[in-house]
Design a protein around this motif. Structure first.
Motif, mmCIF file in Angstrom:
data_model
loop_
_atom_site.group_PDB
_atom_site.id
_atom_site.type_symbol
_atom_site.label_atom_id
_atom_site.label_comp_id
_atom_site.label_asym_id
_atom_site.label_seq_id
_atom_site.Cartn_x
_atom_site.Cartn_y
_atom_site.Cartn_z
ATOM 1 N N LYS A 70 36.086 36.582 39.002
ATOM 2 C CA LYS A 70 34.763 37.180 39.172
ATOM 3 C C LYS A 70 34.472 37.550 40.626
ATOM 4 O O LYS A 70 33.825 38.575 40.888
ATOM 5 C CB LYS A 70 33.699 36.240 38.613
ATOM 6 C CG LYS A 70 33.723 36.184 37.081
ATOM 7 C CD LYS A 70 32.560 35.402 36.505
ATOM 8 C CE LYS A 70 32.508 35.568 34.983
ATOM 9 N NZ LYS A 70 31.377 34.834 34.377
ATOM 10 N N LEU A 71 34.942 36.750 41.568
ATOM 11 C CA LEU A 71 34.757 37.123 42.971
ATOM 12 C C LEU A 71 35.500 38.415 43.284
ATOM 13 O O LEU A 71 34.962 39.317 43.941
ATOM 14 C CB LEU A 71 35.249 36.007 43.897
ATOM 15 C CG LEU A 71 34.425 34.717 43.930
ATOM 16 C CD1 LEU A 71 35.048 33.729 44.917
ATOM 17 C CD2 LEU A 71 32.969 34.977 44.298
ATOM 18 N N LEU A 72 36.737 38.532 42.797
ATOM 19 C CA LEU A 72 37.520 39.743 43.043
ATOM 20 C C LEU A 72 36.906 40.943 42.326
ATOM 21 O O LEU A 72 36.894 42.056 42.867
ATOM 22 C CB LEU A 72 38.971 39.530 42.602
ATOM 23 C CG LEU A 72 39.782 38.557 43.469
ATOM 24 C CD1 LEU A 72 41.134 38.280 42.830
ATOM 25 C CD2 LEU A 72 39.952 39.093 44.882
ATOM 26 N N ALA A 73 36.396 40.725 41.123
ATOM 27 C CA ALA A 73 35.776 41.827 40.378
ATOM 28 C C ALA A 73 34.536 42.350 41.101
ATOM 29 O O ALA A 73 34.192 43.536 40.977
ATOM 30 C CB ALA A 73 35.409 41.364 38.966
ATOM 31 N N ARG A 74 33.895 41.491 41.886
ATOM 32 C CA ARG A 74 32.708 41.903 42.656
ATOM 33 C C ARG A 74 33.086 42.531 44.000
ATOM 34 O O ARG A 74 32.219 42.896 44.778
ATOM 35 C CB ARG A 74 31.796 40.691 42.888
ATOM 36 C CG ARG A 74 31.145 40.165 41.621
ATOM 37 C CD ARG A 74 30.418 38.856 41.878
ATOM 38 N NE ARG A 74 29.271 39.024 42.768
ATOM 39 C CZ ARG A 74 28.038 39.314 42.367
ATOM 40 N NH1 ARG A 74 27.792 39.486 41.073
ATOM 41 N NH2 ARG A 74 27.049 39.432 43.230
ATOM 42 N N GLY A 75 34.384 42.631 44.256
ATOM 43 C CA GLY A 75 34.843 43.267 45.481
ATOM 44 C C GLY A 75 34.906 42.357 46.686
ATOM 45 O O GLY A 75 35.077 42.836 47.820
ATOM 46 N N LEU A 76 34.792 41.044 46.489
ATOM 47 C CA LEU A 76 34.859 40.120 47.607
ATOM 48 C C LEU A 76 36.312 39.925 48.054
ATOM 49 O O LEU A 76 37.231 39.916 47.237
ATOM 50 C CB LEU A 76 34.243 38.770 47.256
ATOM 51 C CG LEU A 76 32.725 38.661 47.480
ATOM 52 C CD1 LEU A 76 31.971 39.551 46.500
ATOM 53 C CD2 LEU A 76 32.255 37.221 47.331
ATOM 54 N N ARG A 77 36.485 39.772 49.356
ATOM 55 C CA ARG A 77 37.815 39.558 49.934
ATOM 56 C C ARG A 77 38.099 38.061 49.997
ATOM 57 O O ARG A 77 37.290 37.281 50.503
ATOM 58 C CB ARG A 77 37.887 40.146 51.335
ATOM 59 C CG ARG A 77 37.616 41.652 51.427
ATOM 60 C CD ARG A 77 37.412 42.071 52.886
ATOM 61 N NE ARG A 77 36.265 41.382 53.462
ATOM 62 C CZ ARG A 77 36.269 40.820 54.678
ATOM 63 N NH1 ARG A 77 37.356 40.864 55.431
ATOM 64 N NH2 ARG A 77 35.182 40.219 55.136
ATOM 65 N N ILE A 78 39.262 37.660 49.460
ATOM 66 C CA ILE A 78 39.676 36.260 49.503
ATOM 67 C C ILE A 78 40.787 36.103 50.532
ATOM 68 O O ILE A 78 41.832 36.748 50.441
ATOM 69 C CB ILE A 78 40.146 35.768 48.127
ATOM 70 C CG1 ILE A 78 38.997 35.836 47.109
ATOM 71 C CG2 ILE A 78 40.686 34.335 48.232
ATOM 72 C CD1 ILE A 78 39.395 35.446 45.701
ATOM 73 N N GLU A 79 40.546 35.251 51.511
ATOM 74 C CA GLU A 79 41.533 34.930 52.542
ATOM 75 C C GLU A 79 42.119 33.551 52.248
ATOM 76 O O GLU A 79 41.421 32.648 51.777
ATOM 77 C CB GLU A 79 40.865 34.924 53.924
ATOM 78 C CG GLU A 79 41.730 34.450 55.068
ATOM 79 C CD GLU A 79 42.765 35.473 55.522
ATOM 80 O OE1 GLU A 79 43.535 35.165 56.441
ATOM 81 O OE2 GLU A 79 42.775 36.600 54.959
ATOM 82 N N GLU A 80 43.407 33.383 52.486
ATOM 83 C CA GLU A 80 44.055 32.087 52.294
ATOM 84 C C GLU A 80 44.463 31.497 53.641
ATOM 85 O O GLU A 80 44.899 32.216 54.539
ATOM 86 C CB GLU A 80 45.294 32.216 51.419
ATOM 87 C CG GLU A 80 45.001 32.586 49.972
ATOM 88 C CD GLU A 80 46.258 32.571 49.122
ATOM 89 O OE1 GLU A 80 46.382 31.668 48.277
ATOM 90 O OE2 GLU A 80 47.110 33.463 49.311
ATOM 91 N N VAL A 81 44.314 30.178 53.761
ATOM 92 C CA VAL A 81 44.820 29.463 54.932
ATOM 93 C C VAL A 81 45.621 28.262 54.430
ATOM 94 O O VAL A 81 45.296 27.689 53.383
ATOM 95 C CB VAL A 81 43.685 28.998 55.870
ATOM 96 C CG1 VAL A 81 42.875 30.170 56.388
ATOM 97 C CG2 VAL A 81 42.771 28.004 55.164
ATOM 98 N N PRO A 82 46.671 27.873 55.137
ATOM 99 C CA PRO A 82 47.473 26.725 54.695
ATOM 100 C C PRO A 82 46.716 25.417 54.845
ATOM 101 O O PRO A 82 45.960 25.226 55.798
ATOM 102 C CB PRO A 82 48.695 26.776 55.613
ATOM 103 C CG PRO A 82 48.221 27.497 56.834
ATOM 104 C CD PRO A 82 47.204 28.497 56.362
ATOM 105 N N ILE A 83 46.920 24.504 53.891
ATOM 106 C CA ILE A 83 46.260 23.200 53.928
ATOM 107 C C ILE A 83 47.268 22.091 53.631
ATOM 108 O O ILE A 83 48.373 22.336 53.155
ATOM 109 C CB ILE A 83 45.108 23.111 52.900
ATOM 110 C CG1 ILE A 83 45.633 23.350 51.464
ATOM 111 C CG2 ILE A 83 43.978 24.061 53.261
ATOM 112 C CD1 ILE A 83 44.636 23.019 50.392
#
Length: 239
Positions: A195-208
Motif C-alpha cells: 500500500k505504501l508503494l501503491a501510494r507512490g511513497l519511496r522506501i529506502e533500506e538500510v542495513p541492520i
C-alpha cells in the motif's frame, strides 16, 4: 491520546511494540530502547506496548517500565491487529514497528532515522540482508522464504526490496495512518509495503543487526505464512 510534551523543535518517535507471551524478552527490550539516545537527532521516544491478550506476565512487566504505555487487547487477534491498535494510539510525528523479542536491535533506530530525516526515502526499512546473506542460527527455510518473498513483492509491486519481511519499518505517522490497513496477522508487513508503494511513497533500506531465534525460543511465524504473504501481495498490489 494527546501528543506527549517535548521541547520546541523536537520530533517524537512512536515505538509500536506488538507483544504476545514475551515475558522472557520484553523487559530487556524496553531497557534497550530506553538506552538509545536519539537527542542528537532532535528526536524523543514514545513507547507503546500492545499486549495481545498474553497468558504470561508480558503486560505486568511492560507496565512496570518507566514511561511505557501498555494497551491490553481484549482477545488475541494477531500481530497485525495489535500493530493497527498501536498506530491508532500513537501521537508521534514518526513511527517505527518493533518486535517484542530480541531479534532486532533498537540501536538501529539511529541510522534508520538519519535516512528518513535526510529525505532518502518516505519510509525506511531495516534490511537484514543488505550486503550480506544468511545469518548465524537462521534456518535455511526462514532465509529462503524471506528472500523469495522479495521476488514475489517485486513481481506484484515493481519495487525490489532486499527484505520486505523485516519487522523494522519506519515512516511518518501520518503516512501510515492514511493507509487503510485491514489484515490481522504477520501478513500486515506485506500489506504495508504494497500500500505504501501503491501510494507512490519511496522506501529506502538500510542495513541492520539481526539475531534470529528458533521456534523453541518462541518464534511464531511459519511456512503457512509464506503462502499468506503471496496472497497479500496479490490482493493489495494496487493499494
Amino acid at each position: 491520546m494527546d501528543a506527549i510534551e517535548t521541547a520546541a523543535g523536537v520530533r517524537v518517535l512512536s515505538v509500536v511494540i506488538p507483544a504476545y507471551n514475551e515475558e522472557r524478552f520484553i523487559g530487556t527490550l524496553l531497557e534497550q530502547i530506553a538506552a538509545v539516545d536519539l537527542a542528537p537527532l532532535g528526536v524523543a521516544k514514545e513507547v507503546i506496548v500492545i499486549d495481545d491478550c498474553s497468558r504470561d506476565r508480558t503486560a505486568a512487566i511492560a507496565s512496570a517500565a518507566v514511561g511505557v504505555r501498555v494497551i491490553r487487547m481484549e482477545r488475541n487477534g494477531g500481530k497485525g491487529r495489535a500493530v493497527r491498535a498501536g498506530i491508532a494510539a500513537a501521537s508521534g510525528e514518526l513511527l517505527i514497528i518493533q518486535d517484542a523479542d530480541l531479534e532486532y536491535d533498537p540501536r538501529d533506530y539511529e541510522p534508520m532515522l538519519r535516512a528518513l530525516l535526510d529525505g532518502r526515502g518516505d519510509a525506511v526499512y531495516g534490511s537484514r540482508y543488505l550486503g550480506r546473506g544468511r545469518h548465524d542460527n537462521q534456518s535455511f527455510a526462514a532465509y529462503v522464504g524471506g528472500r523469495s518473498l522479495s521476488l514475489i513483492g517485486w513481481m506484484f509491486t515493481g519495487r525490489f526490496l532486499t527484505d520486505t519481511v523485516t519487522a523494522y519499518k519506519l515512516c511518518r505517522r501520518d503516512d501510515i495512518a492514511a493507509v487503510n490497513l485491514e489484515t490481522s496477522g504477520f501478513e500486515l508487513d506485506h500489506e504495508i509495503t504494497a500500500k505504501l508503494l501503491a501510494r507512490g511513497l519511496r522506501i529506502e533500506e538500510v542495513p541492520i543487526r539481526y539475531t534470529p531465534r528458533s521456534r523453541a525460543e518462541g518464534k511464531k511465524i511459519g511456512a503457512k505464512d509464506w503462502f499468506i504473504a503471496v496472497r497479500t501481495f496479490l490482493k493489495y498490489r494496487r493499494g
